[in-house]
Design an enzyme around this catalytic site. Sequence first.
Site, PDB file in Angstrom:
ATOM      1  N   ARG A  61       1.310  -0.925   0.214  1.00  0.00           N
ATOM      2  CA  ARG A  61       0.174  -0.062  -0.142  1.00  0.00           C
ATOM      3  C   ARG A  61       0.921   1.304   0.038  1.00  0.00           C
ATOM      4  O   ARG A  61       1.327   1.795   1.184  1.00  0.00           O
ATOM      5  CB  ARG A  61      -1.283   0.241   1.114  1.00  0.00           C
ATOM      6  CG  ARG A  61      -2.197  -1.251   1.195  1.00  0.00           C
ATOM      7  CD  ARG A  61      -3.163  -0.899   2.393  1.00  0.00           C
ATOM      8  NE  ARG A  61      -3.841   0.025   2.510  1.00  0.00           N
ATOM      9  CZ  ARG A  61      -4.410   0.391   4.221  1.00  0.00           C
ATOM     10  NH1 ARG A  61      -5.045  -0.958   4.310  1.00  0.00           N
ATOM     11  NH2 ARG A  61      -4.955   1.436   4.013  1.00  0.00           N
ATOM     12  N   ASP A  63       2.233   4.839  -0.111  1.00  0.00           N
ATOM     13  CA  ASP A  63       1.438   6.550   0.155  1.00  0.00           C
ATOM     14  C   ASP A  63       0.802   7.290  -1.055  1.00  0.00           C
ATOM     15  O   ASP A  63       2.031   7.405  -1.662  1.00  0.00           O
ATOM     16  CB  ASP A  63       2.807   6.501   1.043  1.00  0.00           C
ATOM     17  CG  ASP A  63       3.249   6.065   2.443  1.00  0.00           C
ATOM     18  OD1 ASP A  63       2.199   5.378   2.689  1.00  0.00           O
ATOM     19  OD2 ASP A  63       4.029   6.238   2.865  1.00  0.00           O
ATOM     20  N   ARG A 212      11.080   5.456   3.152  1.00  0.00           N
ATOM     21  CA  ARG A 212      11.801   7.436   3.151  1.00  0.00           C
ATOM     22  C   ARG A 212      12.884   7.795   3.889  1.00  0.00           C
ATOM     23  O   ARG A 212      13.843   8.410   4.042  1.00  0.00           O
ATOM     24  CB  ARG A 212      10.390   7.797   2.414  1.00  0.00           C
ATOM     25  CG  ARG A 212      10.701   7.940   1.814  1.00  0.00           C
ATOM     26  CD  ARG A 212       8.989   8.306   0.836  1.00  0.00           C
ATOM     27  NE  ARG A 212       8.401   8.665   1.625  1.00  0.00           N
ATOM     28  CZ  ARG A 212       6.715   9.527   2.414  1.00  0.00           C
ATOM     29  NH1 ARG A 212       7.033  10.570   1.952  1.00  0.00           N
ATOM     30  NH2 ARG A 212       6.147   9.258   2.710  1.00  0.00           N
TER      31      ARG A 212
END
Length: 285
Positions: A61, A63, A212
């Site tokens: 999933r 972002d 990230r």
Amino acid sequence: MSDDVQPGFVRVRLDLSYDGRDFSGWARQARGQRTVQGEIESALKTVTRSPETYELTVAGRTDAGVHARGQVAHVDLPEELWQEHREKLLRRLAGRLPHDVRVWSVTEAPDGFNARFSAIWRRYAYRVTDHPGGVDPLLRGHVLWHDWTLDMDAMNEAAAALVGEHDFAAYCKKREGATTIRTLQELRWARRPDGIMEATVKADAFCHNMVRSLVGALLFVGDGHRPVEWPGKVLAAGVRDSAVHVVRPHGLTLEEVGYPADDRLAARSREARNKRTLPGVAGCC
């Protein structure tokens, strides 16, 4: 939780890609924001002339703002609907979907397949340029500009300490009841011929913001703001560090999802649902 498909239904695998810049992430949202899941489910409903929406399950999933080149999802469709539309479904989806999301393959999934839980790894790429002039305008939606010269050797040295099975709590946004233990299989940087630096990040799974955050820590090493040992020390501390910067999403792309042989799909799905602890740690997360 069983992966058995309900009687009268067929599990269908979809391989797809999308440009994430105008999406509020993958998952359908209650307030009606534009999402990848929402667009595909709506298109499926329209092209099959179905009175109901069939829900997609996805491998990862992503972002808001994150792209995908090799995303995988599955959907359970009634057998009659699948038999009626299977031959023309791909072309009809191409005509209905917006241009920033494409489905490349629609196939009947093997027994035991679950797009999320059967996966054994996900591979992401994060792309950065440290060119003093900035980012090529044609690549600006997929490459981060870092306004400092980066030492790739230092970044790779720091990355090596993060590979393996660890509790990545220091690099994840914690979610209630979810473990932050992951096996990071690969983390390395390479500079392409065009000067863009590309991080390959591969793991059995990722927790929220993990890629990230890792990239943000390594960029701080590469530009000299932190020593090579710093990302490893942050990992060992096991708590979220305010100095770890979560880099912007547009440089990140889900490149590929890996699955075991067909006869291992169901077993892998069961394994993936087990809550993990590190060796010698009971009730960790």
